[in-house]
Design a protein around this motif. Structure first.
Motif, PDB file in Angstrom:
ATOM      1  N   SER A  47       0.829  -1.202   0.000  1.00  0.00           N
ATOM      2  CA  SER A  47       0.000   0.000   0.000  1.00  0.00           C
ATOM      3  C   SER A  47       0.865   1.254   0.000  1.00  0.00           C
ATOM      4  N   CYS A  48       1.937   1.225   0.779  1.00  0.00           N
ATOM      5  CA  CYS A  48       2.843   2.374   0.800  1.00  0.00           C
ATOM      6  C   CYS A  48       3.500   2.561  -0.562  1.00  0.00           C
ATOM      7  N   ALA A  49       3.916   1.470  -1.182  1.00  0.00           N
ATOM      8  CA  ALA A  49       4.544   1.555  -2.498  1.00  0.00           C
ATOM      9  C   ALA A  49       3.579   2.086  -3.547  1.00  0.00           C
ATOM     10  N   ALA A  50       2.277   1.827  -3.337  1.00  0.00           N
ATOM     11  CA  ALA A  50       1.257   2.292  -4.276  1.00  0.00           C
ATOM     12  C   ALA A  50       0.847   3.736  -4.026  1.00  0.00           C
ATOM     13  N   GLY A  51       1.410   4.361  -3.012  1.00  0.00           N
ATOM     14  CA  GLY A  51       1.126   5.752  -2.748  1.00  0.00           C
ATOM     15  C   GLY A  51      -0.101   6.014  -1.907  1.00  0.00           C
ATOM     16  N   ARG A  52      -0.611   4.984  -1.252  1.00  0.00           N
ATOM     17  CA  ARG A  52      -1.766   5.174  -0.362  1.00  0.00           C
ATOM     18  C   ARG A  52      -1.529   4.397   0.941  1.00  0.00           C
ATOM     19  N   PRO A  53      -0.638   4.917   1.755  1.00  0.00           N
ATOM     20  CA  PRO A  53      -0.286   4.214   2.997  1.00  0.00           C
ATOM     21  C   PRO A  53      -1.487   4.054   3.910  1.00  0.00           C
ATOM     22  N   ASP A 192      -0.464 -11.786  -2.662  1.00  0.00           N
ATOM     23  CA  ASP A 192       0.918 -12.186  -2.936  1.00  0.00           C
ATOM     24  C   ASP A 192       1.869 -11.100  -2.444  1.00  0.00           C
ATOM     25  N   VAL A 193       2.643 -11.431  -1.414  1.00  0.00           N
ATOM     26  CA  VAL A 193       3.568 -10.454  -0.835  1.00  0.00           C
ATOM     27  C   VAL A 193       5.021 -10.761  -1.200  1.00  0.00           C
ATOM     28  N   THR A 194       5.221 -11.590  -2.231  1.00  0.00           N
ATOM     29  CA  THR A 194       6.575 -11.984  -2.614  1.00  0.00           C
ATOM     30  C   THR A 194       7.522 -10.795  -2.777  1.00  0.00           C
ATOM     31  N   PRO A 195       7.096  -9.690  -3.424  1.00  0.00           N
ATOM     32  CA  PRO A 195       8.042  -8.572  -3.588  1.00  0.00           C
ATOM     33  C   PRO A 195       8.454  -7.921  -2.266  1.00  0.00           C
ATOM     34  N   TYR A 196       7.688  -8.166  -1.212  1.00  0.00           N
ATOM     35  CA  TYR A 196       7.932  -7.501   0.065  1.00  0.00           C
ATOM     36  C   TYR A 196       8.276  -8.483   1.182  1.00  0.00           C
ATOM     37  N   LEU A 197       8.513  -9.734   0.814  1.00  0.00           N
ATOM     38  CA  LEU A 197       8.670 -10.766   1.835  1.00  0.00           C
ATOM     39  C   LEU A 197       9.905 -10.533   2.707  1.00  0.00           C
ATOM     40  N   SER A 198      11.013 -10.155   2.106  1.00  0.00           N
ATOM     41  CA  SER A 198      12.220  -9.934   2.911  1.00  0.00           C
ATOM     42  C   SER A 198      12.043  -8.718   3.815  1.00  0.00           C
ATOM     43  N   ARG A 199      11.375  -7.696   3.308  1.00  0.00           N
ATOM     44  CA  ARG A 199      11.118  -6.505   4.129  1.00  0.00           C
ATOM     45  C   ARG A 199      10.194  -6.850   5.289  1.00  0.00           C
ATOM     46  N   LYS A 200       9.189  -7.661   5.023  1.00  0.00           N
ATOM     47  CA  LYS A 200       8.279  -8.100   6.082  1.00  0.00           C
ATOM     48  C   LYS A 200       9.029  -8.903   7.142  1.00  0.00           C
TER      49      LYS A 200
END
Length: 242
Positions: A47-53, A192-200
């Protein structure tokens, strides 16, 4: 249905896109600091990456995890857990001003009565101020008194303002499979949170007070179980329609 059947169905829900699951701005209700990263860390980052935190609200003060520790009394532990939540959500991309703390008593979050109504009204004001369209709250069958309380708050808030409501399971993943649940088959999405999995994963680790190595002088103190951490290493987060 049995808990094991529900848990299996969680893993086969359709994969939804962010705009489909949470159109607009979300309010994420976390009973304790760490629930936001466990259950919704990938969604927060996306959501933050999409500009709507989203607006993340930590409902309890977290001071009940180590009540027997002489070196970490309630005030010190409360401050530590809030600092952990700030660091974790910042790592997920959450900008300043999008994290709030209600500081209700850990393990005693109200289920009804004046304190409950006051909490719901506080949440209503926050949702209006931050223009939140969707409420995310713990699954109603999460077996923890504070999670049940916060689910009820989310439900009351959604009914008052007719905002969309979704649930995310945390402790519900660990319910014994043979447990009978008074619930229909789950409906909702996997995200799918694969792009953010390490950050999570890093955000979860930032809640260091809950891992057992930082606070060592309370033998009965809480520790995040490995079984739960394994669940949230999955590349999907689950969001359920009530």
């Amino acid at each position: 249905m049995k808990a094991g059947d529900a848990q299996a169905m969680f893993r086969t829900l359709p994969v939804g896109m962010l705009d489909e699951i949470v159109p607009g701005t979300a309010m994420i209700l976390a009973p304790h600091a760490d629930d936001e990263s466990l259950g919704c860390g990938g969604l927060i980052a996306a959501s933050c990456a999409a500009g709507r935190p989203p607006l993340v609200v930590i409902v309890t003060d977290g001071a009940g995890s180590h009540p027997g520790s002489p070196t970490w009394p309630a005030g010190r532990l409360r401050a530590k857990r809030e600092a952990e939540a700030e660091a974790a959500t910042r790592h997920l991309g959450l900008p300043p001003g999008r994290l709030a703390f209600l500081r209700l008593p850990d393990t005693r979050s109200p289920h009804e009565g004046p304190e409950f109504e006051f909490a719901v009204e506080t949440l209503r004001c926050l949702a209006a101020e931050h223009r939140c369209d969707t409420i995310l709250a713990p699954w109603s069958h999460d077996p923890h008194c504070d999670h049940e309380s916060v689910w009820k708050m989310g439900l009351a808030l959604s009914r008052q303002d007719r905002r969309a409501l979704l649930a995310y399971p945390v402790w519900g993943w660990l319910i014994a499979p043979d447990t009978e649940l008074d619930t229909p088959p789950p409906v909702g999405w996997r995200f799918d949170v694969t792009p953010y999995l390490s950050r999570k994963a890093i955000a979860i680790e930032m809640h260091e007070s809950q891992y057992g190595e930082l606070i060592t002088d309370d033998p009965a103190g809480f520790r995040l179980p490995d079984r739960l951490l394994e669940v949230f290493a999955s590349p999907y987060e689950v969001f359920l329609r009530p």
